[in-house]
Design a protein around this motif. Structure first.
Motif, short mmCIF file in Angstrom:
data_model
loop_
_atom_site.label_atom_id
_atom_site.label_comp_id
_atom_site.label_asym_id
_atom_site.label_seq_id
_atom_site.Cartn_x
_atom_site.Cartn_y
_atom_site.Cartn_z
N LEU A 25 1.00 -0.95 0.33
CA LEU A 25 0.27 0.06 0.12
C LEU A 25 0.51 0.88 0.32
O LEU A 25 0.24 2.17 0.12
N ILE A 26 1.94 1.15 0.50
CA ILE A 26 3.33 2.38 0.70
C ILE A 26 4.53 1.40 0.23
O ILE A 26 4.44 0.70 0.05
N VAL A 27 5.31 2.77 0.03
CA VAL A 27 6.35 2.49 -0.37
C VAL A 27 7.49 3.50 0.08
O VAL A 27 7.57 4.30 -0.68
N PRO A 28 7.97 3.44 1.27
CA PRO A 28 9.18 4.46 1.93
C PRO A 28 10.60 4.32 1.07
O PRO A 28 10.33 3.17 0.49
N GLY A 29 10.85 5.68 1.25
CA GLY A 29 11.58 5.18 0.78
C GLY A 29 12.93 5.14 1.57
O GLY A 29 12.28 4.07 2.61
N ARG A 30 14.13 4.37 1.19
CA ARG A 30 15.93 3.89 1.79
C ARG A 30 16.59 4.86 3.12
O ARG A 30 17.16 5.51 1.46
N PHE A 31 17.46 5.37 3.55
CA PHE A 31 18.45 5.86 3.91
C PHE A 31 19.65 4.47 3.26
O PHE A 31 19.28 3.44 3.18
#
Length: 122
Positions: A25-31
């Motif tokens: 449902l969501i795709v957060p970025g990654r550090f």
């Protein structure tokens, strides 16, 4: 923002945020260290998801309808969808409309009460 701040800002638990990600449902970025990075648009999407879940729409339907709710009216395609899906979305919409009508009636009753009652001196 990291997951703890995203949780605080959105009012959704970190566990729920991970679940939304697992469900696609969501795709957060990654550090670079692998930590999730939530931007404002992801938080906005989380709020829409939360609202849909609270209204009773199951995750499987949210997955299908969410892009059309968050991409904007110009991006809605002419996808061919099955009749069962449309029936479920219409049913959800009708339940939502009924809830809105109930809440509006309750608000009107409270407004009427507040117009008629006189406060007592405490």
């Amino acid at each position: 923002m990291r997951i703890s701040e995203a949780s605080r800002v959105s009012g959704v638990s970190a566990r729920s945020l991970r679940y939304y990600e697992d469900e696609g449902l969501i795709v957060p970025g990654r550090f670079s260290n692998g930590y999730r990075d939530y931007c404002r648009s992801t938080i906005d999407r989380v709020l829409v998801i939360r609202s849909l879940l609270e209204s009773g729409l199951p995750v499987r339907l949210i997955k299908e309808v969410l892009p059309h709710l968050t991409d904007g009216p110009d991006d809605v395609g002419t996808d061919v969808v099955c009749a069962e899906f449309l029936h479920e979305v219409r049913s959800y919409r009708d339940r939502l409309a009924a809830r809105i009508a109930d809440l509006s009636a309750q608000r009107a009753a409270l407004d009427a009460y507040l117009r008629e009652v006189r406060p007592t001196d405490a």
